[in-house]
Write an enzyme that holds these catalytic residues in place. Structure first.
Site, short mmCIF file in Angstrom:
data_model
loop_
_atom_site.label_atom_id
_atom_site.label_comp_id
_atom_site.label_asym_id
_atom_site.label_seq_id
_atom_site.Cartn_x
_atom_site.Cartn_y
_atom_site.Cartn_z
N LEU A 212 -4.39 -4.12 3.47
CA LEU A 212 -2.31 -4.60 4.06
C LEU A 212 -3.07 -3.73 4.91
CD1 LEU A 212 -0.52 -4.65 0.67
CD2 LEU A 212 -1.80 -6.34 2.44
N GLY B 203 0.64 -1.13 -0.07
CA GLY B 203 0.15 0.29 0.10
C GLY B 203 1.03 0.92 0.22
N HIS B 204 1.77 0.69 1.30
CA HIS B 204 2.63 2.66 0.70
C HIS B 204 3.67 2.34 -0.48
CE1 HIS B 204 2.59 1.22 5.47
NE2 HIS B 204 1.76 2.33 5.59
N GLY C 128 -3.79 7.27 0.54
CA GLY C 128 -4.23 6.32 0.88
C GLY C 128 -6.00 6.63 1.35
P1 AMP Z 1 0.38 4.34 7.92
O1 AMP Z 1 2.10 3.99 7.63
O2 AMP Z 1 0.04 3.37 8.16
O3 AMP Z 1 0.55 5.66 8.45
O4 AMP Z 1 -0.57 5.20 6.67
C1 AMP Z 1 0.73 5.28 5.41
C2 AMP Z 1 0.09 6.12 3.70
O5 AMP Z 1 -0.05 4.75 3.89
C3 AMP Z 1 -1.16 6.67 4.73
O6 AMP Z 1 -2.09 7.46 3.30
C4 AMP Z 1 -2.59 5.57 4.59
O7 AMP Z 1 -3.73 6.06 4.26
C5 AMP Z 1 -1.62 4.67 3.46
N1 AMP Z 1 -1.33 3.16 3.43
C6 AMP Z 1 -1.94 2.25 4.32
N2 AMP Z 1 -2.33 1.14 4.17
C7 AMP Z 1 -3.31 1.56 2.80
C8 AMP Z 1 -3.49 0.54 1.70
N3 AMP Z 1 -3.98 -0.30 2.36
N4 AMP Z 1 -3.11 0.58 1.32
C9 AMP Z 1 -3.61 1.81 0.26
N5 AMP Z 1 -2.70 2.83 1.08
C10 AMP Z 1 -2.74 2.56 2.38
#
Ligand code: AMP
Length: 296
Positions: free
Chosen positions: A178, A30-31, A141
Site C-alpha cells: 500500500l 498501512g498507516h 512502517g
Molecule cells: P507516508 O505517509 O507515506 O510518509 O508514511 C507514513 C508512515 O506509514 C511511514 O512510517 C511509512 O513507512 C508507513 N507506511 C506507508 N505505507 C505503509 C505500508 N504499506 N505498510 C506499513 N506501513 C506503511
C-alpha cells in the site's frame, strides 16, 4: 480526537505515555495499522499529517501528492488517534531551512541516490517532530526500510530519548504494498505494479532456501522484474537493516529492496530478512481492496 496546528498546542493535549505516528496523509491500512498499534500501547497517540516539502526532489510528485484532511481525521480518530497534528509549512520551518539535519553515506545510496536530499529532509522533519512532541515512542512502517534505518540512526546519534519502532508492511491481496501514490496508477499501471512485490517474493524464496549472496538473491528478483516491460527499474539491492547501506552478503538483519517507475508513479517495496534464521518478513496482506480506492 483534537486537531491542532501548533507544536505548543500538541503538548497541551498530552497525558501519560505518548506515541507518535508521523504521516504525510491520505491514510490507508498501512498507516491505520501503525495508529491502531500505537494507541493500544500508549495513553496519548499523536498522528502528524504533514506533506514535508524538503523530502521531495521532484516538484510534480509534491504537487500531485493526494491531500484530504477531513478524510484523514475521520480515519485516524477511528483507529485510536487522540491528537491530529496538521501544521502548515511555516510552523515546521519557522526559519526556512536555516538549520537542517544532514545524513552520511546512506544519503547517497538506493533511495538516497535516486532522490538526492530526500533523507536529509526526512531526518530534519522527524527531528523536529521528536523535539516538538517529545513522544516516548514513534512508530514507522517497514515499507520504508531504509527510512526506518535513517530515523533510528538519527535518533540514536542525536540522543533523542524516543524509542523508534517499526511494524510490518501492509499489502493488497495480490501483494502490492500500500502507498498513497497507488491512487495515481491507471488500471494498466496497477497491473504492472504487482511485479515489484512478485520480484521480492522470488528473492525471499531464494533467501529462505538458504541463499546469503546478494547477487544470487537479486538474480531471482531481476527475472521477475525483467518480465514486466511497463516497469522502469531504478534499483534492486540487499541492504543492512541497521545502516540502510547495500551489502554483498547477508550476515545481519537485512532487507531486499526494489524501486521502479510505472508511468509517472515511482514505487518502492522491500522484504525484511532475519540475519540468523534467514526467515523473511513478507508483510501482511489485506483480504479486501484497500480503502485507497473507495469512500470511507
Ligand atoms: P507516508 O505517509 O507515506 O510518509 O508514511 C507514513 C508512515 O506509514 C511511514 O512510517 C511509512 O513507512 C508507513 N507506511 C506507508 N505505507 C505503509 C505500508 N504499506 N505498510 C506499513 N506501513 C506503511
Amino acid at each position: 480526537m483534537k486537531t491542532v496546528r501548533a507544536f505548543a498546542d500538541v503538548r497541551e493535549h498530552l497525558t501519560g505515555t505518548v506515541a507518535l505516528v508521523p504521516t504525510m496523509g491520505y491514510l490507508h491500512e498501512g498507516h491505520l495499522a501503525l495508529i491502531e498499534h500505537a494507541s493500544k500501547n500508549a495513553d496519548t497517540t499523536v498522528v502528524s499529517l504533514f506533506v514535508n516539502p524538503t523530502q521531495f526532489g521532484d516538484p510534480t510528485d509534491l504537487e500531485t501528492y493526494p491531500v484530504d484532511e477531513a478524510r484523514d481525521a475521520d480515519l485516524a480518530a477511528r483507529a485510536g488517534a487522540t491528537v491530529l497534528f496538521a501544521p502548515d509549512v511555516e510552523e515546521v520551518y519557522p526559519t526556512g531551512e536555516l538549520v537542517t539535519v544532514s545524513v552520511g553515506a546512506v544519503g547517497d545510496v538506493l533511495e538516497g541516490e535516486f532522490r538526492p536530499g530526500h533523507f536529509a529532509g526526512v531526518a530534519t522533519v522527524v527531528a523536529k517532530l521528536l523535539a516538538g512532541v517529545q513522544p516516548d515512542v514513534a512508530w514507522f512502517g517497514r515499507k520504508d526500510a531504509q527510512q526506518l534505518a535513517v530515523v533510528q540512526a538519527m535518533a540514536r546519534s542525536l540522543r533523542f530519548p524516543t524509542a523508534i519502532r517499526g511494524l510490518p508492511t501492509i499489502r493488497e491481496a495480490d501483494g502490492l504494498a500500500l502507498s498513497s501514490r497507488n491512487r495515481r496508477l491507471t488500471v494498466d499501471e496497477r497491473a504492472a505494479a504487482v511485479a515489484l512485490s512478485r520480484s521480492l517474493f522470488a528473492a525471499a524464496d531464494a533467501v529462505e532456501a538458504g541463499e546469503r549472496q546478494s547477487q544470487t538473491i537479486l538474480a531471482a528478483a531481476s527475472e521477475e522484474l525483467a518480465g514486466e516491460p511497463r516497469l522502469t527499474v531504478e534499483y534492486a539491492a540487499v541492504a543492512d537493516a541497521r545502516t540502510g547501506l547495500p551489502v554483498e552478503e547477508i550476515q545481519r538483519d537485512a532487507f531486499v529492496a526494489v524501486a521502479a517507475r510505472v508511468g509517472d508513479v515511482r514505487l518502492i517495496d522491500n522484504v525484511g530478512v532475519d540475519g540468523d534464521s534467514l526467515s523473511v518478513d513478507r508483510g501482511i496482506r489485506l483480504s479486501e481492496p484497500s480503502i485507497l480506492y473507495r469512500e470511507v
